[in-house]
Design a protein around this motif. Structure first.
Motif, PDB file in Angstrom:
ATOM      1  N   VAL A  49     -25.559 -36.358  80.187  1.00 42.84           N
ATOM      2  CA  VAL A  49     -25.266 -37.021  78.912  1.00 42.84           C
ATOM      3  C   VAL A  49     -26.150 -36.462  77.804  1.00 42.84           C
ATOM      4  CG1 VAL A  49     -25.401 -39.212  77.649  1.00 42.84           C
ATOM      5  CG2 VAL A  49     -24.365 -39.151  79.906  1.00 42.84           C
ATOM      6  N   GLN A  53     -22.592 -47.619  81.014  1.00 42.64           N
ATOM      7  CA  GLN A  53     -23.431 -47.159  82.123  1.00 42.64           C
ATOM      8  C   GLN A  53     -24.905 -47.148  81.732  1.00 42.64           C
ATOM      9  OE1 GLN A  53     -21.963 -46.201  85.342  1.00 42.64           O
ATOM     10  NE2 GLN A  53     -24.073 -46.837  85.708  1.00 42.64           N
ATOM     11  N   LEU A  86     -26.497 -42.166  71.913  1.00 48.17           N
ATOM     12  CA  LEU A  86     -26.260 -42.100  73.356  1.00 48.17           C
ATOM     13  C   LEU A  86     -27.128 -41.024  73.997  1.00 48.17           C
ATOM     14  CD1 LEU A  86     -22.388 -42.459  73.810  1.00 48.17           C
ATOM     15  CD2 LEU A  86     -24.145 -44.214  74.050  1.00 48.17           C
ATOM     16  N   ILE A 113     -19.845 -44.387  78.849  1.00 47.27           N
ATOM     17  CA  ILE A 113     -21.237 -43.931  78.911  1.00 47.27           C
ATOM     18  C   ILE A 113     -22.173 -45.011  78.399  1.00 47.27           C
ATOM     19  CG2 ILE A 113     -22.886 -42.290  77.925  1.00 47.27           C
ATOM     20  CD1 ILE A 113     -20.525 -40.256  77.924  1.00 47.27           C
ATOM     21  N   THR A 164     -22.723 -39.659  68.603  1.00 47.39           N
ATOM     22  CA  THR A 164     -23.267 -39.356  69.939  1.00 47.39           C
ATOM     23  C   THR A 164     -24.785 -39.320  69.978  1.00 47.39           C
ATOM     24  OG1 THR A 164     -23.088 -36.967  69.512  1.00 47.39           O
ATOM     25  CG2 THR A 164     -21.231 -38.041  70.615  1.00 47.39           C
ATOM     26  N   THR A 169     -20.531 -35.721  80.722  1.00 48.40           N
ATOM     27  CA  THR A 169     -20.537 -36.916  81.555  1.00 48.40           C
ATOM     28  C   THR A 169     -20.087 -36.541  82.965  1.00 48.40           C
ATOM     29  OG1 THR A 169     -19.775 -39.209  81.770  1.00 48.40           O
ATOM     30  CG2 THR A 169     -18.171 -37.594  80.971  1.00 48.40           C
ATOM     31  N   ASP A 207     -14.552 -42.306  76.388  1.00 46.60           N
ATOM     32  CA  ASP A 207     -15.637 -41.724  77.182  1.00 46.60           C
ATOM     33  C   ASP A 207     -16.975 -42.300  76.733  1.00 46.60           C
ATOM     34  OD1 ASP A 207     -14.001 -40.010  78.672  1.00 46.60           O
ATOM     35  OD2 ASP A 207     -14.141 -38.408  77.182  1.00 46.60           O
ATOM     36  N   ALA A 224     -30.062 -41.671  76.798  1.00 49.45           N
ATOM     37  CA  ALA A 224     -30.018 -41.034  78.118  1.00 49.45           C
ATOM     38  C   ALA A 224     -31.289 -40.247  78.385  1.00 49.45           C
ATOM     39  CB  ALA A 224     -28.801 -40.121  78.219  1.00 49.45           C
ATOM     40  N   PHE A 243     -26.320 -37.889  85.984  1.00 51.59           N
ATOM     41  CA  PHE A 243     -25.556 -38.454  84.864  1.00 51.59           C
ATOM     42  C   PHE A 243     -26.390 -38.463  83.582  1.00 51.59           C
ATOM     43  CE2 PHE A 243     -25.132 -42.468  82.441  1.00 51.59           C
ATOM     44  CZ  PHE A 243     -23.893 -42.246  81.837  1.00 51.59           C
TER      45      PHE A 243
END
Length: 316
Positions: free
Chosen positions: A156, A191, A115, A188, A112, A161, A184, A119, A152
């Motif tokens: 994140v 997106q 990500l 993400i 993670t 989310t 999930d 974000a 969002f």
């Protein structure tokens, strides 16, 4: 989890849809994870949660923040277990019994991290800054994302989310929830790809006069949608890629692009606009991913004027 040390975690509920919860249920059905082992595994996760709380929570009286870290510990462990077992429940039961919980937590944390960093970076950096010639004027940066997308990105970066599917423009959002499944993460990731592609598209536009557009773009709504509609309207009416939107221009553009009789976007002017932006980005040597997303984004913006919201209605 009856000891005071784990009292915070004892009241936490594992997401029944998470891979960890399904693994525990599957192990129980096989007779391989009995209540005693389940209790031991939960206490191991509780210990991880307390470490997260120690590192990240400054106000220990903030129960919401405390429980958020507990859910994060469960979620990261679940993600690591799903990844380590390739989503196979039989294998998941075996590796869960054979390995310390912290191993799965560490895998989930590694998965993670990228990500979360993406974000956070987009939330803070995906903006259009005023040119140096205007630094003496108090002007706000223009975000390339709307309010729902800002929420969002913010969520994140905190292991949560607000979406269940990737959207060209985030319109449909839900209450924040901790993401705990690899599916999930894939949503993400998609997106974030979309928002990055929009940023690349925006940076390719002729933005020299953006901060002199009158009236100024409203940074509180969706400035890039407004900017894009302005560009499409000027291309359609005046054959010029201008960002300045005159009072009646968008309304005239809607009359051309939208057929009131059959309530559909007219295909010919729609296709001319999509072809224009595609060629524009091809000439600027952008990636296929950026071009594909931008064409979809233009199409989505175009369809916004079919049933315009209050922000667009004010421009018509």
């Amino acid at each position: 989890m009856q000891t005071s040390k784990f009292s915070l975690v004892s009241g936490a509920t594992i997401d029944g849809h998470s891979f960890l919860a399904r693994t525990l249920m599957h192990g129980d059905s096989l007779g391989r994870i009995d209540p005693e082992l389940s209790e031991s595994l939960s206490e191991d996760i509780a210990a991880l949660a307390h470490k997260l709380i120690t590192m990240k929570v400054t106000d220990l009286s903030d129960e919401t923040d405390l429980r958020a870290q507990i859910q994060t510990a469960f979620a990261l462990t679940s993600l690591g277990l799903e990844y380590g077992s390739k989503g196979n429940l039989d294998k998941a039961v075996s590796v869960l019994i054979a390995n310390p919980i912290i191993k799965f937590f560490q895998i989930g944390n590694t998965l993670t991290d990228k990500l979360l960093n993406r974000a956070s970076y987009l939330l803070n950096q995906a903006v259009i800054e005023p040119p140096e010639s205007l630094v003496h004027i108090d002007l706000d940066n223009i975000r390339i994302y709307n309010h729902a997308e800002a929420e969002f990105l913010d969520e994140v970066s905190n292991h949560n989310t607000t979406i269940t599917s990737a959207q060209v423009i985030i319109k449909e959002k839900y209450q924040p929830r901790t993401f705990s499944q690899l599916s999930d993460m894939e949503i993400i990731r998609q997106q974030l790809d979309f928002i990055e592609a929009r940023w690349a598209y925006v940076k390719a536009l002729p933005l020299d006069d953006l901060f002199s557009v009158d009236p100024p773009l409203n940074i509180a709504i969706d400035p890039i949608q407004t900017l894009t509609l302005s560009l499409m309207a000027n291309l359609t009416l005046y054959y010029q890629p201008s960002l300045q939107l005159e009072r009646e221009t968008l309304g005239d553009f809607r009359d051309i692009i939208y057929n009131e009789d059959d309530e559909e976007i007219r295909n010919a002017p729609r296709q001319r606009l999509l072809d224009w932006i595609e060629q524009y980005l091809i000439q600027d040597n952008h990636s296929e991913e950026t071009i594909s997303y931008t064409v979809a984004y233009w199409d989505a913006c175009m369809r916004e004027i079919v049933n315009p919201n209050q922000d667009i209605q004010r421009l018509l």
